[in-house]
Design a protein around this motif. Structure first.
Motif, short mmCIF file in Angstrom:
data_model
loop_
_atom_site.label_atom_id
_atom_site.label_comp_id
_atom_site.label_asym_id
_atom_site.label_seq_id
_atom_site.Cartn_x
_atom_site.Cartn_y
_atom_site.Cartn_z
N PHE A 134 2.15 71.46 77.77
CA PHE A 134 1.43 70.40 77.06
C PHE A 134 2.42 69.37 76.52
N PHE A 135 3.55 69.82 75.99
CA PHE A 135 4.57 68.88 75.50
C PHE A 135 5.01 67.93 76.62
N GLN A 136 5.08 68.43 77.84
CA GLN A 136 5.48 67.59 78.97
C GLN A 136 4.45 66.51 79.28
N VAL A 137 3.18 66.78 78.98
CA VAL A 137 2.10 65.86 79.30
C VAL A 137 1.80 64.94 78.12
N THR B 185 2.88 64.73 73.82
CA THR B 185 3.64 65.32 72.72
C THR B 185 2.74 65.86 71.62
N LEU B 186 1.72 65.09 71.25
CA LEU B 186 0.82 65.56 70.20
C LEU B 186 0.08 66.82 70.63
N LEU C 223 -0.46 72.94 69.61
CA LEU C 223 -0.44 74.36 69.99
C LEU C 223 0.60 75.18 69.23
N ILE C 224 1.47 74.53 68.48
CA ILE C 224 2.50 75.26 67.73
C ILE C 224 1.88 76.29 66.77
#
Length: 165
Positions: free
Chosen positions: A125-128, A130-131, A136-137
């Motif tokens: 998800f971070f790759q797609v 950032t928010l 998901l953190i």
């Protein structure tokens, strides 16, 4: 991402679809409630009180759905969404295995795979977006706590840990 009303409506519909998926996963908690078996187990002192679980899961499912809806509208997000689907499937499976079947060791395998897939989904998800990755953190953090709790309960209740099969 274009911010048109049509795009925002589509993202909202996707959010509702992902939220329905999370509600379905979470419903296993009602179908396989912890009950007396869990209440009678020895648990570590740091076990969260019961009310925390419903508050945490409600918040996490909302964040997970928002994250997935953001990612779903981005071209090339197939792997990220596949990882999201894998983690929600494992999320759905853990409760019946642990609380329903009382199989703590098998539950540990499931929740370990859940942690790996949730962490992989977060990184994808971070790759797609950032928010979306950041959303998901908290989920990965909560699954980490649940994994440690599963390990601790198994260690404190070795006689209960043997799977009946």
């Amino acid at each position: 991402m274009p911010l048109t009303e049509e795009w925002e409506f589509m993202t909202f519909i996707l959010f509702l679809v992902f939220l329905a998926t999370c509600v379905a996963a979470g419903s296993t908690g009602a179908l396989f409630a912890p009950g007396t078996w869990y209440r009678d187990l020895r648990k570590p002192a740091w076990t969260p009180p019961g009310w925390v679980f419903s508050v945490a899961w409600t918040s996490l499912y909302l964040l997970m759905s928002w994250a997935a809806a953001r990612v779903a509208v981005v071209e090339g997000s197939g792997l990220a969404l596949a990882l999201w689907a894998l983690q929600i499937a494992l999320n759905t499976l853990w409760t019946p295995v642990f609380f329903g079947l009382h199989q703590m060791r098998t539950g540990l395998v499931v929740i370990s795979l859940l942690w790996v897939s949730a962490a992989a989904a977060m990184l994808a998800f971070f790759q797609v977006d950032t928010l979306a990755g950041a959303l998901l953190i908290p989920y990965v953090g909560w699954v980490s706590i649940a994994l440690c709790l599963n390990v601790s309960i198994l260690r404190l209740n070795p006689e209960q840990g043997a799977d009946p099969n």
